[in-house]
Motif scaffolding. Structure first.
Motif, PDB file in Angstrom:
ATOM      1  N   TYR A   1     -37.243  84.885  55.484  1.00 25.81           N
ATOM      2  CA  TYR A   1     -36.512  83.137  55.870  1.00 25.81           C
ATOM      3  C   TYR A   1     -36.607  83.378  57.459  1.00 25.81           C
ATOM      4  CZ  TYR A   1     -34.733  78.764  55.580  1.00 25.81           C
ATOM      5  OH  TYR A   1     -34.172  77.766  56.053  1.00 25.81           O
ATOM      6  N   PHE A   2     -35.255  84.155  57.313  1.00 24.27           N
ATOM      7  CA  PHE A   2     -34.393  84.373  58.987  1.00 24.27           C
ATOM      8  C   PHE A   2     -35.971  84.610  60.171  1.00 24.27           C
ATOM      9  CE2 PHE A   2     -33.044  86.691  62.202  1.00 24.27           C
ATOM     10  CZ  PHE A   2     -31.356  85.857  62.822  1.00 24.27           C
ATOM     11  N   LEU A   3     -36.525  85.361  59.464  1.00 26.39           N
ATOM     12  CA  LEU A   3     -37.837  85.624  60.849  1.00 26.39           C
ATOM     13  C   LEU A   3     -38.473  84.502  61.343  1.00 26.39           C
ATOM     14  CD1 LEU A   3     -38.557  89.716  59.907  1.00 26.39           C
ATOM     15  CD2 LEU A   3     -37.220  88.902  61.719  1.00 26.39           C
ATOM     16  N   LEU A   4     -38.669  84.061  60.042  1.00 24.98           N
ATOM     17  CA  LEU A   4     -39.716  82.599  60.414  1.00 24.98           C
ATOM     18  C   LEU A   4     -39.238  81.511  60.894  1.00 24.98           C
ATOM     19  CD1 LEU A   4     -41.780  82.779  56.854  1.00 24.98           C
ATOM     20  CD2 LEU A   4     -42.613  83.377  59.020  1.00 24.98           C
ATOM     21  N   ASN A   5     -37.794  81.489  60.289  1.00 23.20           N
ATOM     22  CA  ASN A   5     -36.817  80.784  61.073  1.00 23.20           C
ATOM     23  C   ASN A   5     -37.017  80.762  62.639  1.00 23.20           C
ATOM     24  OD1 ASN A   5     -36.822  77.689  60.084  1.00 23.20           O
ATOM     25  ND2 ASN A   5     -34.390  78.105  59.278  1.00 23.20           N
ATOM     26  N   THR A   6     -36.678  81.691  62.679  1.00 23.85           N
ATOM     27  CA  THR A   6     -36.401  82.426  64.092  1.00 23.85           C
ATOM     28  C   THR A   6     -37.359  82.063  64.989  1.00 23.85           C
ATOM     29  OG1 THR A   6     -34.723  83.486  63.152  1.00 23.85           O
ATOM     30  CG2 THR A   6     -36.149  83.810  66.046  1.00 23.85           C
ATOM     31  N   ARG A   7     -38.901  82.248  64.424  1.00 23.74           N
ATOM     32  CA  ARG A   7     -40.406  81.742  65.650  1.00 23.74           C
ATOM     33  C   ARG A   7     -40.535  80.523  65.812  1.00 23.74           C
ATOM     34  NH1 ARG A   7     -45.685  81.514  64.501  1.00 23.74           N
ATOM     35  NH2 ARG A   7     -46.459  82.462  65.903  1.00 23.74           N
ATOM     36  N   LEU A   8     -39.944  80.066  64.414  1.00 24.45           N
ATOM     37  CA  LEU A   8     -40.658  78.815  64.668  1.00 24.45           C
ATOM     38  C   LEU A   8     -39.504  77.542  65.688  1.00 24.45           C
ATOM     39  CD1 LEU A   8     -42.531  76.300  63.151  1.00 24.45           C
ATOM     40  CD2 LEU A   8     -40.101  75.672  61.858  1.00 24.45           C
ATOM     41  N   GLU A   9     -38.159  78.487  66.003  1.00 25.99           N
ATOM     42  CA  GLU A   9     -36.599  77.160  66.351  1.00 25.99           C
ATOM     43  C   GLU A   9     -37.774  77.793  68.206  1.00 25.99           C
ATOM     44  OE1 GLU A   9     -34.741  75.594  66.113  1.00 25.99           O
ATOM     45  OE2 GLU A   9     -35.626  75.440  64.115  1.00 25.99           O
ATOM     46  N   LYS A  10     -38.111  79.304  68.326  1.00 29.51           N
ATOM     47  CA  LYS A  10     -38.469  79.577  69.509  1.00 29.51           C
ATOM     48  C   LYS A  10     -40.040  79.007  69.990  1.00 29.51           C
ATOM     49  CE  LYS A  10     -37.334  84.754  69.371  1.00 29.51           C
ATOM     50  NZ  LYS A  10     -37.898  85.935  69.707  1.00 29.51           N
ATOM     51  N   LEU A  11     -41.170  78.459  68.716  1.00 29.77           N
ATOM     52  CA  LEU A  11     -42.080  77.485  69.258  1.00 29.77           C
ATOM     53  C   LEU A  11     -41.466  76.269  69.428  1.00 29.77           C
ATOM     54  CD1 LEU A  11     -44.908  79.302  66.268  1.00 29.77           C
ATOM     55  CD2 LEU A  11     -44.362  79.834  68.944  1.00 29.77           C
TER      56      LEU A  11
END
Length: 158
Positions: free
Chosen positions: A142-152
């Motif tokens: 969840y942390f990794l996917l959320n971080t990636r989504l925020e970067k995008l």
């Protein structure tokens, strides 16, 4: 080096799924947890899919994660055996808990009998390990996917 590459490949498959980070992380956690909780080869994939559909989480993530752990099945069994030995040493009464076994000659019946011969403590250890793996997988993914989504999102704004 190959293990690192395999894990990276599985991660990139997960981040490409089209769903909310929460549903993908729950699906992946469910798939990983089922591999520990249901120590029967290939059966956990089907059960993870069914549970994911019932719980309305990402069923593709559940199947992908349950399939992704299959090369590590002997390690999963060893972890469950280690947890079983800890449980039996802490609660000796669990050592006397025996599960009934069916007479069988097919391969699947022999596999089920070998698992049931370990008794209730082994199944309890698998459930405990499954819950722990689910929680860890969910939090990390969840942390990794959320971080990636925020970067995008930040790239799109720029």
């Amino acid at each position: 080096m190959r293990l690192k590459r395999y894990i990276k490949y599985q991660y990139f498959k997960m981040i490409r799924l089209r769903d909310t980070p929460s549903k993908v992380a729950k699906g992946a956690g469910l798939g990983f947890g089922m591999d520990f909780a249901i120590p029967v080869p290939l059966v956990s994939i089907f059960i993870a899919f069914v549970f994911a559909r019932v719980l309305k989480v990402n069923s593709l993530a559940a199947v992908m994660s349950a399939t992704g752990l299959k090369p590590f099945f002997p390690g999963i069994v060893l972890i469950n055996l280690y947890t079983q030995s800890i449980l039996v040493s802490l609660f000796p009464v669990l050592g006397r808990l025996v599960l009934p076994q069916a007479e069988g000659t097919t391969f699947l019946e022999n596999v089920l009998n070998s698992i049931l011969s370990r008794g209730g403590p082994y199944l309890l250890a698998g459930i405990i390990n499954g819950v722990v793996v689910f929680v860890l997988t969910y939090v990390v993914l969840y942390f990794l996917l959320n971080t990636r989504l925020e970067k995008l999102k930040s790239r799109i704004r720029k």
